[in-house]
Design an enzyme around this catalytic site. Structure first.
Site, PDB file in Angstrom:
ATOM      1  N   LYS A 250      -8.020  13.689   5.184  1.00 36.89           N
ATOM      2  CA  LYS A 250      -7.344  12.440   5.239  1.00 36.89           C
ATOM      3  C   LYS A 250      -6.239  12.726   6.354  1.00 36.89           C
ATOM      4  O   LYS A 250      -6.099  13.725   6.794  1.00 36.89           O
ATOM      5  CB  LYS A 250      -6.491  12.278   3.981  1.00 36.89           C
ATOM      6  CG  LYS A 250      -5.814  13.889   3.588  1.00 36.89           C
ATOM      7  CD  LYS A 250      -5.029  13.715   2.064  1.00 36.89           C
ATOM      8  CE  LYS A 250      -5.997  13.762   1.065  1.00 36.89           C
ATOM      9  NZ  LYS A 250      -6.050  12.685   0.136  1.00 36.89           N
ATOM     10  N   ARG A 251      -5.428  11.624   6.433  1.00 39.04           N
ATOM     11  CA  ARG A 251      -4.472  11.605   7.863  1.00 39.04           C
ATOM     12  C   ARG A 251      -3.427  12.887   7.360  1.00 39.04           C
ATOM     13  O   ARG A 251      -3.261  12.991   6.029  1.00 39.04           O
ATOM     14  CB  ARG A 251      -3.613  10.199   7.565  1.00 39.04           C
ATOM     15  CG  ARG A 251      -4.357   9.126   8.278  1.00 39.04           C
ATOM     16  CD  ARG A 251      -4.766   9.600   9.673  1.00 39.04           C
ATOM     17  NE  ARG A 251      -3.526   9.574  10.647  1.00 39.04           N
ATOM     18  CZ  ARG A 251      -3.305   8.632  11.545  1.00 39.04           C
ATOM     19  NH1 ARG A 251      -4.101   7.638  11.776  1.00 39.04           N
ATOM     20  NH2 ARG A 251      -2.103   8.746  12.162  1.00 39.04           N
TER      21      ARG A 251
ATOM     22  N   LYS B 190     -14.518   8.676  -3.440  1.00 38.04           N
ATOM     23  CA  LYS B 190     -15.701   9.184  -2.483  1.00 38.04           C
ATOM     24  C   LYS B 190     -16.047  10.546  -2.841  1.00 38.04           C
ATOM     25  O   LYS B 190     -17.420  10.502  -3.017  1.00 38.04           O
ATOM     26  CB  LYS B 190     -15.497   8.845  -0.871  1.00 38.04           C
ATOM     27  CG  LYS B 190     -15.115   7.693  -0.384  1.00 38.04           C
ATOM     28  CD  LYS B 190     -14.397   7.509   0.952  1.00 38.04           C
ATOM     29  CE  LYS B 190     -13.918   6.128   0.921  1.00 38.04           C
ATOM     30  NZ  LYS B 190     -12.971   6.186   2.196  1.00 38.04           N
TER      31      LYS B 190
ATOM     32  N   LYS C  37       1.226  14.097   1.784  1.00 40.09           N
ATOM     33  CA  LYS C  37      -0.128  14.595   1.302  1.00 40.09           C
ATOM     34  C   LYS C  37      -0.284  16.069   1.126  1.00 40.09           C
ATOM     35  O   LYS C  37      -1.320  16.608   0.496  1.00 40.09           O
ATOM     36  CB  LYS C  37      -1.121  14.151   2.236  1.00 40.09           C
ATOM     37  CG  LYS C  37      -1.185  12.374   2.192  1.00 40.09           C
ATOM     38  CD  LYS C  37      -2.212  12.028   3.276  1.00 40.09           C
ATOM     39  CE  LYS C  37      -2.334  10.640   3.741  1.00 40.09           C
ATOM     40  NZ  LYS C  37      -2.859   9.808   2.706  1.00 40.09           N
TER      41      LYS C  37
ATOM     42  N   THR D 143      -8.265   6.785  -1.559  1.00 40.81           N
ATOM     43  CA  THR D 143      -9.719   6.492  -1.850  1.00 40.81           C
ATOM     44  C   THR D 143     -10.744   7.533  -1.588  1.00 40.81           C
ATOM     45  O   THR D 143     -11.778   7.430  -1.992  1.00 40.81           O
ATOM     46  CB  THR D 143      -9.913   5.004  -0.991  1.00 40.81           C
ATOM     47  OG1 THR D 143      -9.494   5.355   0.363  1.00 40.81           O
ATOM     48  CG2 THR D 143      -9.366   3.733  -1.319  1.00 40.81           C
TER      49      THR D 143
ATOM     50  N   HIS E 107       0.765  -1.027  -0.089  1.00 42.29           N
ATOM     51  CA  HIS E 107      -0.061   0.087   0.052  1.00 42.29           C
ATOM     52  C   HIS E 107       0.821   1.290   0.013  1.00 42.29           C
ATOM     53  O   HIS E 107       0.210   2.169   0.116  1.00 42.29           O
ATOM     54  CB  HIS E 107      -1.006   0.208   1.169  1.00 42.29           C
ATOM     55  CG  HIS E 107      -1.977  -0.972   1.042  1.00 42.29           C
ATOM     56  ND1 HIS E 107      -3.286  -0.632   0.619  1.00 42.29           N
ATOM     57  CD2 HIS E 107      -2.030  -2.262   1.500  1.00 42.29           C
ATOM     58  CE1 HIS E 107      -4.056  -1.853   0.680  1.00 42.29           C
ATOM     59  NE2 HIS E 107      -3.280  -2.980   1.431  1.00 42.29           N
TER      60      HIS E 107
HETATM   61  C1  GPK Z   1      -0.914   2.730   3.036  1.00 38.36           C
HETATM   62  F1  GPK Z   1       1.149   1.936   3.921  1.00 38.36           F
HETATM   63  C2  GPK Z   1      -0.209   2.506   4.001  1.00 38.36           C
HETATM   64  C3  GPK Z   1      -0.499   2.634   5.436  1.00 38.36           C
HETATM   65  O1  GPK Z   1       0.443   1.891   6.312  1.00 38.36           O
HETATM   66  N1  GPK Z   1      -1.653   3.051   5.579  1.00 38.36           N
HETATM   67  C4  GPK Z   1      -2.655   3.528   4.742  1.00 38.36           C
HETATM   68  O2  GPK Z   1      -3.494   3.912   5.119  1.00 38.36           O
HETATM   69  C5  GPK Z   1      -2.804   3.859   2.296  1.00 38.36           C
HETATM   70  N2  GPK Z   1      -2.007   3.317   3.333  1.00 38.36           N
HETATM   71  C6  GPK Z   1      -2.369   4.561   1.249  1.00 38.36           C
HETATM   72  O3  GPK Z   1      -1.472   5.528   1.594  1.00 38.36           O
HETATM   73  C7  GPK Z   1      -3.120   5.151   0.262  1.00 38.36           C
HETATM   74  O4  GPK Z   1      -2.520   5.740  -1.008  1.00 38.36           O
HETATM   75  C8  GPK Z   1      -4.251   3.894  -0.298  1.00 38.36           C
HETATM   76  O5  GPK Z   1      -5.279   4.461  -1.097  1.00 38.36           O
HETATM   77  C9  GPK Z   1      -4.666   3.124   0.851  1.00 38.36           C
HETATM   78  O6  GPK Z   1      -3.457   2.745   1.690  1.00 38.36           O
HETATM   79  C10 GPK Z   1      -5.488   1.925   0.401  1.00 38.36           C
HETATM   80  O7  GPK Z   1      -4.571   1.002  -0.319  1.00 38.36           O
END
Ligand code: GPK
Length: 791
Positions: free
Chosen positions: A526-527, A638, A532, A634, A338
């Site tokens: 978002k976080r 939305k 970001k 994601t 991810h």
């Molecule tokens: C990716 F590696 C990680 C993590 O530790 N936590 C997390 O939420 C996110 N992510 C990505 O940053 C996003 O770009 C992605 O859409 C999401 O995972 C789901 O795949």
């Protein structure tokens, strides 16, 4: 529901209410009424749940192992998926109960940090809705992600004991409890099963979350011996393992307790699968066939320890040879990555691994040895083997373990999967290209549209003349026939106005700030993370603020800039970004020269339940990460589905959003991955700072005293990062100054274009009509067809 079913539901509800409370109806509290509704729904789905389980017995199933499931509330979502939302709402209202007030009683099940955890929850919804046998396995944290309070502009964290008042959506299954053995401790893993209701299809899948408990609640011998502390110590030590979710996303925790959590739920899950397999095939048991019935999707590096654990259980507890167990494992495991950020790729020190499970470490050593032998045989030199090593420098490289053993490695958007091949895992791609594939993320349209945007849902159903789009999201394409229908475009505009008014009311109630619902709602939720780039957004707001101060009659469409998100408690700079957003908000919102034209809001405690109100009300979706850094995103999907236009870089799934809806219907800006790669060695942010007046002005404002950080040095830290080399690295790691001018111009363009209502609304419709691809129904079917091979 027909009349009979309705009457029965009402009867059951009243019965439950009385059974639970022993009170007269008039004396029951909202909490009682909420509890009774959960119980009634759990009763209603019980038969389908058992039925789904029975049908899936002895069938090939997929297992989603994830340290996080960010569920949010379940009540509304379950009613929607059961197809009885409106009926139940009416029914309750008939007996004098206001649905919304009891709905608000439910705490979010916030067992995740952000995108990765929410994705897992969307996948569970979609798998059930697509009638796919997917079992979720995770951790039942007693404390979910912390509650965020904003005090004087600073983030303050509080605990989130979401189950302290009970948990109506779980069934504790004591008979399936497991023993998990650590080097120095044994605990009980007790499963709590949550139903995952499919959309109007009679399917109820299972999400099984494990809770750690002591074998004995209380050591009476010690108690009698006056060793009070010791008597409870062991109990606490056992419960500690699932006490709390680690609140860092994209950052390895490196803590013993975290590795224990991972081993805890993976061990319990693997034992559960093996035990169930043995139970279901008592006479004709063949472990060689285990892989015929099981495929395990590893959600990032967190559950990778399930690999040695499966081998351990097969070898040590079932008498299988290591070589055979290895073969089984290599047909069972598939791995999803991810992120490309190195700080998230987990590597555990051998010492910690030894502390948790010496036997797993031994197995990992054995696997590494095998890997090295294989590569040597292929003529690789020591140096060439190095990047593949699972164990090197006394650390265990989890991703390498998963890629070596797993039969599938996927990224979560096209561009991200390409970067995995070209860069992050390029050595692996060279020797195992067949394992690599892409599965672009998706979101469930039930929660993120049907439930949270009733008005738009009705609009779509009316325009398409059917509601079958709710689990066939490609049908949204049919909306394109209204692209030139002015009446329809106005209707769509009005729906957005309605959602904005609702959000404005909610913001007034929750943040105490009045916003103009006619202004552009420009939202970044978002976080909080440097990559970001919330601070790019903030710097631009400072720019606008200064422009408006200088020229109050400037041609500018009033805008409300909304932020929301949590920072990892130990992430200093992210906390500085929160303070900066809040401080700029304070200055701007209190300045009568500008506050009719712009407002800045930082919503407190952004979470799934808040998100459900924010996405439908957005005009502009801020997706402004440095190109190449956001794996997918994601939230961007939305927003799109709810008719917001994307202001974004060519990053993650933005690329595919632009491709589906047309770049001309969105606002793309900034450097591409290729452009950034080209300047990586020569980039000098200080040049941008000294040559561009706007940039200089806003960057200087960080340290001029205009914005106050209460002597925390938060703003100086951001200032330094932007223009000064930092411990050997150049400044501005995330290219804010490089992209500033492009962002500024694109913001100006959209600000102008918003005034053309019809044209704007047409773009919104175009986005909605082309959001079908981003349904997690599509994603989950891709996983099922290409990786899991289940139907
Ligand atoms: C990716 F590696 C990680 C993590 O530790 N936590 C997390 O939420 C996110 N992510 C990505 O940053 C996003 O770009 C992605 O859409 C999401 O995972 C789901 O795949």
């Amino acid at each position: 529901m027909d009349k009979l079913a309705k009457d029965k539901f009402a009867e059951q509800y009243m019965e439950n209410l009385q059974r639970i409370t022993l009170k007269r109806f008039e004396d029951t509290s909202n909490k009682d009424r909420y509890d009774a509704l959960c119980a009634t729904i759990m009763g209603l789905i019980n038969k389908d749940w058992r039925g789904t389980k029975a049908k899936a017995r002895k069938e090939r199933k997929a297992y989603y192992l994830s340290a996080e499931f960010l569920i949010g509330r379940s009540l509304g979502n379950n009613l929607i998926n059961l197809g009885i939302y409106e009926e139940v709402k009416d029914l309750l209202s008939e007996i004098g109960i206001d649905f919304e007030s009891i709905e608000d009683y439910e705490d979010d099940a916030a067992l995740g940090n952000g995108g990765l955890g929410r994705l897992a929850a969307c996948f569970m919804d979609s798998a059930a809705s697509q009638n796919l046998s997917l079992v979720g396995y995770g951790v039942r944290y007693r404390e979910g992600i912390f509650k965020q309070e904003i005090e004087k502009g600073f983030q303050v964290e509080h605990g989130d004991s979401w189950i302290k008042d009970g948990d109506g959506w779980s069934i504790r299954v004591d008979s399936d409890a497991k023993i998990v053995k650590f080097r120095d401790q044994q605990v009980k893993a007790v499963p709590y099963d949550m139903p995952v209701v499919g959309f109007e299809n009679g399917v109820v899948n299972t999400l099984r979350l494990w809770q750690s408990e002591p074998f004995e609640e209380f050591d009476f011998a010690k108690f009698n011996n006056f060793e009070y502390d010791d008597a409870v110590a062991e109990k606490n030590r056992a419960e500690d393992i699932t006490r709390v979710l680690y609140p860092n996303d994209m950052q390895k925790a490196g803590k013993l307790l975290r590795l224990k959590q991972q081993y805890f739920f993976c061990s319990a899950s693997i034992q559960d699968m093996v035990e169930t397999y043995k139970r279901d095939f008592p006479t004709d048991l063949k472990f060689e066939e285990f892989a015929r019935y099981h495929v395990i999707q590893l959600n990032d590096t967190h559950p990778i320890i399930a690999i040695p654990e499966l081998i351990r259980v097969l070898v040590d507890e079932n008498g299988i040879f290591f070589e055979d167990a290895f073969k089984i494992a290599s047909k069972v495991f598939a791995f999803t990555n991810h992120t490309v950020l190195q700080e998230a790729l987990e590597r555990w020190s051998e010492d910690l691994m030894q502390e948790v499970s010496p036997r797993c470490l031994e197995i990992i050593e054995q696997i590494d040895k095998k890997l090295v032998e294989e590569l040597k045989e292929r003529g690789f030199s020591e140096a060439q083997i190095a990047p593949y090593r699972i164990m090197a420098n006394n650390t265990v490289h989890m991703a390498n373990l998963a890629i070596y053993i797993g039969f599938s490695v996927n990224g979560v958007a096209e561009i991200h999967s390409q970067i995995l091949k070209d860069d992050t895992f390029k050595e692996w791609y060279r020797i195992s290209s067949e394992k690599f594939n892409n599965k672009t993320n998706g979101i469930t349209p039930r929660r993120w549209l049907v439930y949270s945007n009733r008005e738009l849902t009705n609009f779509i159903t009316e325009k398409l003349g059917t509601d079958t789009w709710k689990n066939n999201l490609d049908q949204l394409k049919g909306l394109e026939k209204y692209l030139d229908d002015e009446k329809v475009l106005e209707e769509l505009w009005d729906i957005k106005q309605t959602k904005k008014k609702q959000l404005a009311k909610y913001i007034l109630e929750n943040e105490g700030i009045k916003v103009d619902s006619k202004s552009i709602f420009d939202i970044q939720i978002k976080r909080i993370h440097e990559y970001k780039r919330q601070h790019l957004n903030i710097l631009h707001i400072i720019y606008l603020y200064h422009q408006l101060k200088k020229n109050p009659d400037m041609d500018f469409t009033p805008t409300t800039f909304i932020f929301g998100g949590k920072a990892a408690p130990g992430y200093f700079r992210a906390k500085g970004m929160i303070k900066l957003a809040n401080e700029v908000a304070r200055v701007v919102n209190n300045d009568p020269d500008v506050n009719k034209k712009m407002k800045v809001i930082f919503v407190e405690n952004y979470r799934v339940t808040y998100a459900e109100k924010l996405f439908p009300a957005a005009d502009v979706s801020e997706q402004i990460s440095t190109a190449g850094k956001e794996a997918s995103g994601t939230g961007n999907m939305k927003f799109m589905l709810n008719g917001a236009l994307t202001l974004g870089t060519l990053d993650g799934a933005n690329v595919e959003i632009f491709a589906e809806a047309g770049e001309e219907n969105n606002y793309r800006f900034g450097a591409t991955v290729e452009e950034l790669a080209e300047i990586a060695d020569s980039y000098n942010p200080f040049e941008y700072y000294s040559k561009d007046e706007n940039i200089k002005d806003v960057v200087d404002s960080l340290v001029s005293g205009e914005f106050k950080d209460n002597d925390t040095y938060y703003f100086l830290d951001i200032y330094n990062e932007l223009i000064k080399p930092q411990n050997g690295e150049r400044g501005d790691q995330y290219y804010l100054l490089k992209d500033f001018e492009s962002y500024r111009q694109t913001q100006a363009k959209l600000n102008k274009e918003y005034r053309n209502k019809l044209e704007w609304s047409r773009k919104c419709l175009k986005n909605i009509a082309n959001a079908g691809f981003f349904s997690s129904d599509r994603t989950i079917v891709n996983y099922a067809d290409d990786i899991w091979k289940i139907d």
